[in-house]
Write a protein that holds these residues in place. Sequence first.
Motif, mmCIF file in Angstrom:
data_model
loop_
_atom_site.group_PDB
_atom_site.id
_atom_site.type_symbol
_atom_site.label_atom_id
_atom_site.label_comp_id
_atom_site.label_asym_id
_atom_site.label_seq_id
_atom_site.Cartn_x
_atom_site.Cartn_y
_atom_site.Cartn_z
ATOM 1 N N LYS A 44 6.083 13.585 -3.804
ATOM 2 C CA LYS A 44 5.898 12.474 -3.376
ATOM 3 C C LYS A 44 6.193 11.268 -4.057
ATOM 4 N N GLY A 45 6.185 11.676 -5.721
ATOM 5 C CA GLY A 45 6.913 10.827 -6.669
ATOM 6 C C GLY A 45 8.126 10.853 -7.128
ATOM 7 N N THR A 46 8.894 11.888 -6.306
ATOM 8 C CA THR A 46 10.236 12.428 -6.799
ATOM 9 C C THR A 46 11.160 12.198 -5.714
ATOM 10 N N PHE A 47 10.955 12.288 -4.523
ATOM 11 C CA PHE A 47 11.909 12.405 -3.475
ATOM 12 C C PHE A 47 11.573 11.616 -2.419
ATOM 13 N N LYS A 48 12.575 11.041 -1.592
ATOM 14 C CA LYS A 48 12.508 10.192 -0.572
ATOM 15 C C LYS A 48 12.541 10.680 1.002
ATOM 16 N N PHE A 49 11.834 10.284 1.722
ATOM 17 C CA PHE A 49 11.896 10.559 3.050
ATOM 18 C C PHE A 49 13.315 10.372 3.855
ATOM 19 N N PRO A 50 13.836 11.246 4.815
ATOM 20 C CA PRO A 50 13.125 12.432 5.262
ATOM 21 C C PRO A 50 13.409 13.730 4.300
ATOM 22 N N LEU A 51 12.339 14.468 4.356
ATOM 23 C CA LEU A 51 12.166 15.814 3.872
ATOM 24 C C LEU A 51 12.390 16.807 4.786
ATOM 25 N N PHE A 52 13.016 17.987 4.670
ATOM 26 C CA PHE A 52 12.749 19.079 5.644
ATOM 27 C C PHE A 52 12.185 20.145 4.815
ATOM 28 N N PHE A 53 11.203 20.828 5.776
ATOM 29 C CA PHE A 53 10.547 22.073 4.991
ATOM 30 C C PHE A 53 10.775 23.080 6.093
ATOM 31 N N VAL A 54 10.968 24.351 5.293
ATOM 32 C CA VAL A 54 11.322 25.635 6.109
ATOM 33 C C VAL A 54 10.172 26.587 5.711
#
Length: 187
Positions: A44-54
């Motif tokens: 949450k503190g490092t990356f921006k949306f959208p994020l993809f999870f596998v």
Amino acid sequence: MSVFIQNSHKSIINSIKYREKDFAVLSIGVMIRVFEGFTYNFIKGTFKFPLFFVLPTVFIDDEETGKMKQLQIDYLINKKSKWVILKVDSNAQLKLITEYCEWFACNGFGSFMFQGENILYDDLYPNVHWNHPTEFPNLNWDKVAELIDIHEVGYTVLTNDNRINSTIKLLNYIPKEYEIDLENCDI
């Protein structure tokens, strides 16, 4: 217990097949079982949306897919490949999916997070074998800014983002509530 950041060992670097010239590979050591919630706070503190999870489908049942539908998480399950690909666009969605990542990791199953531009679900199905590197055969690495390999003892971060492409820079993104083990960091 505390968190440490190191340049990844060659064995970790070789565990994922990627385009080496474009990515720094760093390891964050943290016992996920002890630091529940670290995954959410860090991402949450490092990356921006959208994020993809596998995530592996091994623990994904009707109850879990119901929770994903309730939060309007877009996902694609491929039973043949034994993986589910999820697109996360909000903090509420991120909270649920990172809880799954930690739960899976504590049960011996890794998962992956991607950030990038124009990534398609079908790009992200991995080939995972114990005796050769994990590969994402359909992935165009030009689209990828970050890949995080999530396991029980921490994370492998592959990044081409200048904000976090060294141990010293990445240190700034560790949530403040976690103690940093400077003696075991490569800084």
